[in-house]
Design an enzyme around this catalytic site. Structure first.
Site, PDB file in Angstrom:
ATOM      1  N   VAL A 157       0.838  -1.215   0.000  1.00 63.79           N
ATOM      2  CA  VAL A 157       0.000   0.000   0.000  1.00 63.79           C
ATOM      3  C   VAL A 157       0.868   1.258   0.000  1.00 63.79           C
ATOM      4  O   VAL A 157       0.359   2.358   0.113  1.00 63.79           O
ATOM      5  CB  VAL A 157      -0.938   0.032   1.231  1.00 63.79           C
ATOM      6  CG1 VAL A 157      -1.863  -1.180   1.235  1.00 63.79           C
ATOM      7  CG2 VAL A 157      -0.163   0.128   2.553  1.00 63.79           C
ATOM      8  N   ASP A 158       2.191   1.079  -0.118  1.00 65.81           N
ATOM      9  CA  ASP A 158       3.110   2.187   0.179  1.00 65.81           C
ATOM     10  C   ASP A 158       3.382   3.142  -0.973  1.00 65.81           C
ATOM     11  O   ASP A 158       4.114   4.111  -0.801  1.00 65.81           O
ATOM     12  CB  ASP A 158       4.429   1.621   0.717  1.00 65.81           C
ATOM     13  CG  ASP A 158       5.013   0.556  -0.207  1.00 65.81           C
ATOM     14  OD1 ASP A 158       4.934   0.704  -1.442  1.00 65.81           O
ATOM     15  OD2 ASP A 158       5.558  -0.436   0.315  1.00 65.81           O
ATOM     16  N   HIS A 189      -4.422  -4.204  -2.162  1.00 61.12           N
ATOM     17  CA  HIS A 189      -4.735  -3.781  -0.792  1.00 61.12           C
ATOM     18  C   HIS A 189      -4.888  -2.268  -0.661  1.00 61.12           C
ATOM     19  O   HIS A 189      -4.847  -1.741   0.448  1.00 61.12           O
ATOM     20  CB  HIS A 189      -3.659  -4.287   0.170  1.00 61.12           C
ATOM     21  CG  HIS A 189      -3.624  -5.782   0.297  1.00 61.12           C
ATOM     22  ND1 HIS A 189      -2.578  -6.481   0.838  1.00 61.12           N
ATOM     23  CD2 HIS A 189      -4.533  -6.728  -0.079  1.00 61.12           C
ATOM     24  CE1 HIS A 189      -2.844  -7.785   0.810  1.00 61.12           C
ATOM     25  NE2 HIS A 189      -4.014  -7.964   0.245  1.00 61.12           N
ATOM     26  N   CYS A 225     -14.297   9.249   2.100  1.00 60.05           N
ATOM     27  CA  CYS A 225     -15.327   9.432   3.120  1.00 60.05           C
ATOM     28  C   CYS A 225     -16.162   8.153   3.219  1.00 60.05           C
ATOM     29  O   CYS A 225     -16.614   7.625   2.198  1.00 60.05           O
ATOM     30  CB  CYS A 225     -16.200  10.623   2.729  1.00 60.05           C
ATOM     31  SG  CYS A 225     -17.710  10.745   3.706  1.00 60.05           S
ATOM     32  N   CYS A 263     -15.013  14.676   6.203  1.00 60.12           N
ATOM     33  CA  CYS A 263     -15.342  15.004   4.811  1.00 60.12           C
ATOM     34  C   CYS A 263     -15.769  16.474   4.680  1.00 60.12           C
ATOM     35  O   CYS A 263     -16.587  16.947   5.466  1.00 60.12           O
ATOM     36  CB  CYS A 263     -16.465  14.097   4.352  1.00 60.12           C
ATOM     37  SG  CYS A 263     -17.077  14.439   2.705  1.00 60.12           S
ATOM     38  N   GLY A 277       9.145 -11.006  -3.398  1.00 64.59           N
ATOM     39  CA  GLY A 277       9.030 -10.466  -2.045  1.00 64.59           C
ATOM     40  C   GLY A 277       7.726 -10.753  -1.355  1.00 64.59           C
ATOM     41  O   GLY A 277       7.241  -9.951  -0.567  1.00 64.59           O
ATOM     42  N   THR A 278       7.143 -11.904  -1.650  1.00 63.99           N
ATOM     43  CA  THR A 278       5.896 -12.263  -0.959  1.00 63.99           C
ATOM     44  C   THR A 278       5.929 -13.740  -0.600  1.00 63.99           C
ATOM     45  O   THR A 278       6.403 -14.563  -1.371  1.00 63.99           O
ATOM     46  CB  THR A 278       4.649 -11.884  -1.790  1.00 63.99           C
ATOM     47  OG1 THR A 278       3.486 -12.402  -1.161  1.00 63.99           O
ATOM     48  CG2 THR A 278       4.732 -12.395  -3.213  1.00 63.99           C
ATOM     49  N   GLU A 319      14.127 -16.026   1.266  1.00 66.85           N
ATOM     50  CA  GLU A 319      14.176 -17.411   1.732  1.00 66.85           C
ATOM     51  C   GLU A 319      13.109 -18.211   0.978  1.00 66.85           C
ATOM     52  O   GLU A 319      12.253 -17.630   0.319  1.00 66.85           O
ATOM     53  CB  GLU A 319      13.948 -17.492   3.242  1.00 66.85           C
ATOM     54  CG  GLU A 319      12.698 -16.789   3.690  1.00 66.85           C
ATOM     55  CD  GLU A 319      12.648 -16.571   5.215  1.00 66.85           C
ATOM     56  OE1 GLU A 319      11.537 -16.454   5.725  1.00 66.85           O
ATOM     57  OE2 GLU A 319      13.722 -16.539   5.851  1.00 66.85           O
TER      58      GLU A 319
HETATM   59 ZN    ZN Z   1     -18.650  12.635   2.688  1.00 66.78          ZN
END
Ligand code: ZN
Length: 253
Positions: A102-103, A118, A126, A147, A187-188, A215
């Site tokens: 998510v970065d 993700h 909102c 909001c 990487g997962t 690994e």
């Molecule tokens: Zn709203």
């Protein structure tokens, strides 16, 4: 470890490539897992904060955590693996990048078309009217943002524990996995379904599945080849193999 001769030949010839990335690629940039034993947030497990009930019970606390995470991200940069994947997008005719992260580091590294399973910590919306917001954080009084149009609570646009993945995004990833010649798993650990099903979809449709992890993982016995090492070293080597047979200048910026 180095890439096998077979792996190199697939990298050189693949016309359709699908990639799935996870936390390991971000860890090489220094993104913490937020499961550490030290620091301000050590007394919480991520799953205790990253869920809707925690948010409704204490939105200020959850926003304090996300504000902290966003501030951490300001000091983190895309690494050579992110940059190499962005360049692959420019040279491979049919290229799909799917991420569990998510970065926003893929976008910051130059990738344009990223399927985010993700969500993305940079975006918010909102919960009442779903109006999107950018760059929202805790306000100066330590209150969760509201909001501007309806006054509803604003939440990060990420998939929390107990929530479903965005259906269309996942389907696009699954379609790309089914049609690719080469699937890269980077990487997962491959334990989080349904994302972990993507390399298996690719394999079942005849793709060569190449795994890069620090690994061996639960998926290692089910892929074509596993390369144990740093994505920041290996992914640029993969890019070099791809460039061997592809003309320069096509799709240039
Ligand atoms: Zn709203």
């Amino acid at each position: 470890m180095t890439i096998s001769a077979k792996g190199i030949s697939v990298l050189e010839s693949a016309a359709s490539v699908c990639v799935l990335t996870g936390a390991g690629i971000s860890a090489e940039s220094g993104v913490p897992t937020f499961r550490g034993k030290e620091g301000l947030w050590s007394k919480f497990k991520p799953e205790e904060l990253a869920n809707f009930r925690a948010f409704i019970n204490n939105p200020d606390l959850v926003w304090e955590w996300y504000t902290y995470r966003k501030n951490v991200m300001k000091d983190v940069k895309p690494n050579p693996a992110h940059l190499a994947l962005a360049e692959m997008e420019r040279i491979v005719e049919d290229f799909t990048l799917v991420t569990q992260n998510v970065d926003n580091l893929h976008q910051r590294g130059g990738s344009r078309n990223v399927y985010e399973l993700h969500g993305n910590i940079e975006r918010s919306y909102c919960i009442d009217c779903r109006r999107p917001e950018q760059n929202v954080m805790l306000d100066e009084q330590g209150k969760a943002p509201r909001c501007k149009s309806c006054g509803g609570l604003i939440r990060p646009d990420v998939v929390w524990f107990g929530e479903l993945l965005p259906y269309e995004t996942f389907q696009m990833g699954a379609a790309a996995a089914a049609r690719c010649d080469l699937f890269l798993l980077i990487g997962t650990s491959g334990i989080v379904y349904p994302a972990a099903s993507l390399p298996l979809v690719a394999r079942d449709h005849g793709a060569y599945v190449l795994e890069v992890n620090q690994e061996y993982t639960d998926l290692s016995s089910r892929v074509s080849e596993t390369i144990v090492g740093k994505a920041g070293v290996i992914v640029p080597e993969m890019l070099a193999s791809m460039k061997n047979t592809r003309k320069r200048g096509t799709n240039s910026e």
